[in-house]
Motif scaffolding. Sequence first.
Motif, PDB file in Angstrom:
ATOM      1  N   VAL A 461      -5.113   4.655   0.026  1.00 15.36           N
ATOM      2  CA  VAL A 461      -3.644   3.884  -0.082  1.00 15.36           C
ATOM      3  C   VAL A 461      -4.153   2.712  -0.480  1.00 15.36           C
ATOM      4  O   VAL A 461      -4.882   2.292  -0.703  1.00 15.36           O
ATOM      5  N   VAL A 462      -2.476   3.113  -1.927  1.00 13.18           N
ATOM      6  CA  VAL A 462      -2.797   1.595  -2.054  1.00 13.18           C
ATOM      7  C   VAL A 462      -1.320   1.178  -2.046  1.00 13.18           C
ATOM      8  O   VAL A 462      -0.191   1.274  -1.865  1.00 13.18           O
ATOM      9  N   SER A 463      -1.761   0.114  -1.935  1.00 12.74           N
ATOM     10  CA  SER A 463      -0.495  -0.943  -1.611  1.00 12.74           C
ATOM     11  C   SER A 463      -0.185  -1.271  -3.124  1.00 12.74           C
ATOM     12  O   SER A 463      -0.082  -1.565  -4.253  1.00 12.74           O
ATOM     13  N   PRO A 464       1.539  -1.582  -2.791  1.00 14.70           N
ATOM     14  CA  PRO A 464       2.324  -2.067  -3.771  1.00 14.70           C
ATOM     15  C   PRO A 464       2.417  -3.471  -4.640  1.00 14.70           C
ATOM     16  O   PRO A 464       1.815  -4.400  -3.293  1.00 14.70           O
ATOM     17  N   ALA A 465       2.047  -3.209  -5.288  1.00 13.00           N
ATOM     18  CA  ALA A 465       1.811  -5.061  -6.005  1.00 13.00           C
ATOM     19  C   ALA A 465       2.498  -5.746  -5.514  1.00 13.00           C
ATOM     20  O   ALA A 465       4.137  -5.160  -5.563  1.00 13.00           O
TER      21      ALA A 465
END
Length: 465
Positions: A461-465
């Motif tokens: 998972v990658v957090s939105p900037a």
Amino acid sequence: MTNISEPAWFPLALRLDNVRVLVVGGGMIAANKVRLLLAHRARVQVIAARLDDEMRRWEEEGTITHIATSADATTLRDAMPGCRLVYAATDDREINRAAASIAHEMNIPVCAVDDPLPSSFITPAQIHRGLVRIAISTGGAAPVLARRLREQVESAIPEGTGELALFMQAQREYVGRVCPDIVRRRRVWETFLDGAGAQAARQGETARARAILDDIIAGTTARGEVWLVGAGPGDPDLLTLRALHMMQNADSVLYDQLLSPALLDRVRRDAELVFVGKRRNRHTMPQEEINAELVRRAQAGQRVLRLKGGDPFVFGRGGEEIEALMDAAIPFQVVPGITAANGCAAYAGIPLTHRDCAQACMFVTGHARADGTLHLPWDSMARPGQTVVIYMGVSALPALCAQLMDHGLPPDWPAAIVERGTRADQRVLTGTLGTLVQQATGAGIGSPALIIVGEVVLHRVVSPA
Ligand code: SAH
């Protein structure tokens, strides 16, 4: 400079047990004060048109007394005599101020909540640890700041401080008797607070704490100790409070190359920093020498911090260092740290287990033997339904991937590599057993890096900037 028209708030610790306190108000503002007052065993009397839930419960239990429903001047004048404090705690500023002026007339200290001007006292933000009370006040100017400062102070106070105060209270008379000289007595307590005795008292081990106190009084101490502390994978915010506390109290710090400068910045300025790092095939200091150095320094009376990357008991040879300390009868403490697997997984967004694809997680070392061979439990590593985390595996990456495929995992089995995890310059590569070697070579991945093998990589998972 202080403005002379500003009130001069003088902090005091007031005894409230079994003392009458009048609270005007029956809502949340009043309840917050009543809760505090009850914790200090005050006898609370309330004047309020109606009581909110929590207040009503206290009234039904007989913990507080609801003496009147109208806060008119006559009622207030009748209720105040014999009260040590008055809280004007309704949500109506005019009512509060009217109550405050009557209290002033009768010379009873009054707090109009959130309104310092008509108040003769205010309630600071507080920290309670048993006998220890810390109060923080901004003179009513900035309550949110006071609360923030309280959080900061709270996190700096070690666990068990209440127990420590109790122990010191219990020993106070004894120490005063055997140590009549006040200067020496203060030295004894300071030495005690700096060492293993205070730690024992915090953990409730009073017999051990007392033995150490007696050693100090007899002058037979100067016994050092060793703290084996995990510093986490790099981001200083991942230090435990305990680790930070020890970093600020050590006489010397032995550290190795995994420690980032940002971490070492947190060490007490005048502690001696000793690099004992080991690089693969380039030993700066052999393990036996590190062990001997720890013993030597502790025997000289130092509080020695052995600071290790990650957790000291995960591929950290912490066990060996402890054995050497035990052989030399040196007291020690071990403080866990966030291991690279946890830190890298979290900061890379890759879960270590997943209900759909990984019911187990295995930590393995990819460090090759002196002859270059890897002896690993390949059959149990090359299985679906689990995550394999490989430490020290960068040099052996080609062999690791090849062996896992030889033992049955397909070439498209997900795999990732996290370089310098949790640090500002962390890099993450995701691919498969078939592609990872080429990706790592192409990107010039170096140490420290952690390899994560398993389908969890697909759940990154990658957090939105
Ligand atoms: N005791 C440490 C591990 C020491 S072995 C711990 O619990 O984390 C050293 C190996 O740990 C490195 O070769 C690397 O594989 C891994 N490692 C430590 N810190 C790391 C980091 N910040 N990023 C990636 N890998 C790391």
